[in-house]
Write an enzyme that holds these catalytic residues in place. Structure first.
Site: not given
Ligand code: IFM
Length: 441
Positions: A167, A351
């Site tokens: 990210e 994710e």
């Molecule tokens: O928990 C986070 C993760 O570390 C990175 N992506 C989003 C998730 C939820 O906020």
């Protein structure tokens, strides 16, 4: 339960669950160094109740039981991250205990038939490197590559895939412009430098790992759909700018070797000298790309400083985070990413998931809202595949409840409930839903 079954996805489609080091391991153990998250949590009002990752889920000691849960549900892969500060407590000097931990973890995955999917950097920068400017300092590109060489020199021979950064937007913009994440900087110049340096570090680490003979290298981009708040042209322009600095900037840098005009117009004076000359490294070829997707934002223009807009509440049902549930965005991002940036390159959803105020009652966690969330987002995944996207896998966030950064331990994203007093794990109904779909034991 889900209405989907494994056979609804292409042959060999990889299902996994994801976590990250600082969120689960417990940084008080194993000789890990101090990180920017320890420092940020110690500051007033930065993190709910000042909570940090000192113990977290104590995965450092309980990793075998946690991997058993992945295996029992029938997952194919485990997406984990390697803590820079565990491997190199001051960011530069090796901690053998840290290397040993990831070595044990890797073997434990392989023993259970799980594909190890590593992410090098998921946010716990060693404090000693922050002292040298952290992501503001161009030298971080070489520091990250050195870390990549050190950790992958030990476990790279057994990885299914390796991503550099988790990210980019969060590492750069959320942490250096909005100040919501460590190091909590609210500075346009720091943000512009971090935005460029995180990409330069990514490309430098890719080149280093490629030179070591590693393969299946990628990166993970978080994307949030931008919807204009109303029909005005100003709202459309605000949403387009949001889309540019949030979604397009990093993937455009990595795949096209250029930044969106709207962002350069605003941040150009703050970018480091000679930034235009770095794209040869930033576009180092990748083998796959990951998309992290949760929600959309409704964007309204305002009279404030750049970027002259803010997010306003939308009409759709929301998660415990207050995030709108908008599965269409996942389908649309996958289609757009393939069409505009990655072509035939394999894509992964790295994710996707939701937080929910889960409780254990009689040994059961009935998280029906989360099952509905995954059901609708898996449908979006199938729609993207049907539209021709070369999607090769899907990772749920997260294997278990964990440290949700500035929101501490309050927001629960796990398929497995964690009692943060006793550290007891209780698989939720959503874990059972995956198990039924994946044919776990
Ligand atoms: O928990 C986070 C993760 O570390 C990175 N992506 C989003 C998730 C939820 O906020």
């Amino acid at each position: 339960m889900f209405t989907h079954s494994r056979s609804d996805f292409p042959q060999g489609f990889v299902f996994g669950a994801a976590t990250s080091a600082y969120q689960i391991e417990g940084h008080a153990h194993g000789g890990a160094g101090r990180t920017i998250w320890d420092d940020f949590a110690a500051g007033p009002g930065n993190v709910v109740r000042g909570e940090d990752g000192a113990l977290a889920c104590d995965h450092y000691h309980r990793y075998e039981a946690d991997l058993d849960l992945l295996q029992a549900a029938g997952f194919d892969a485990y997406r984990f991250s390697t803590s820079w500060a565990r491997v190199m407590p001051d960011g530069r000097t090796v901690n053998p205990e840290g290397l040993d931990f990831y070595d044990r973890l890797t073997d434990a995955m392989l023993e259970r038939g799980l594909k190890p999917c590593a992410t090098l950097y998921h946010w716990e920068l060693p404090s000693a490197l922050q002292d040298k400017g952290g992501w503001r300092n161009r030298d971080i590109a070489g520091w990250l590559a050195d870390f990549a060489e050190t950790i992958m020199g030990r476990i790279g021979d057994r990885m299914y895939s390796v991503a550099t950064i988790n990210e980019f937007w969060c590492v750069a913009f959320l942490s250096h412009f909005l100040g919501h994440h460590a190091p909590g900087t609210r500075d346009i110049r720091a943000a512009a430098r971090a935005m460029h340096h995180v990409l330069l570090a990514h490309g430098t680490a890719i080149e280093r790992m490629r030179g070591m003979g590693l393969s299946n290298l990628g990166a993970v981009f978080n994307m949030e759909w931008a919807t204009p708040a109303d029909d005005r042209a100003e709202a459309a322009e605000a949403a387009a700018l949001y889309d540019d600095y949030y979604n397009h900037f990093y993937i455009s840098g990595a795949f096209k070797g250029r930044y969106p005009d709207r962002v350069v117009d605003a941040l150009g004076p703050h970018l480091p000298d000679g930034w235009q000359d770095d794209f040869g490294t930033i576009t180092a070829p990748l083998d796959w790309a990951g998309v992290n997707y949760y929600t959309r934002s409704i964007i309204a223009p305002n009279d404030g400083p750049w970027p002259h807009h803010n997010s306003v509440p939308g009409p759709l049902p929301k998660t415990q985070m207050g995030w709108e549930i908008y599965p269409q965005g996942l389908r649309d991002f996958l289609v757009r990413t393939a069409a505009e940036y990655t072509g035939d390159l394999p894509l992964f959803v790295t994710e996707n998931g939701m937080s929910n105020a889960d409780t254990v009652a009689g040994g059961v966690v009935q998280d029906d809202a989360r099952i509905a969330y995954f059901q609708s987002h898996l449908a979006a995944v199938r729609d993207a595949i049907a539209a021709g996207v070369p999607l090769k896998g899907y990772m749920a966030w997260s294997l278990m409840d964990n440290y949700e950064w500035a929101l501490g331990y309050e927001k629960r994203f796990g398929l497995v409930h964690v009692d943060f007093e006793t550290l007891e794990r209780t698989p939720k109904a959503s874990w059972h839903a995956f198990k039924a779909m994946l044919g776990g034991d």
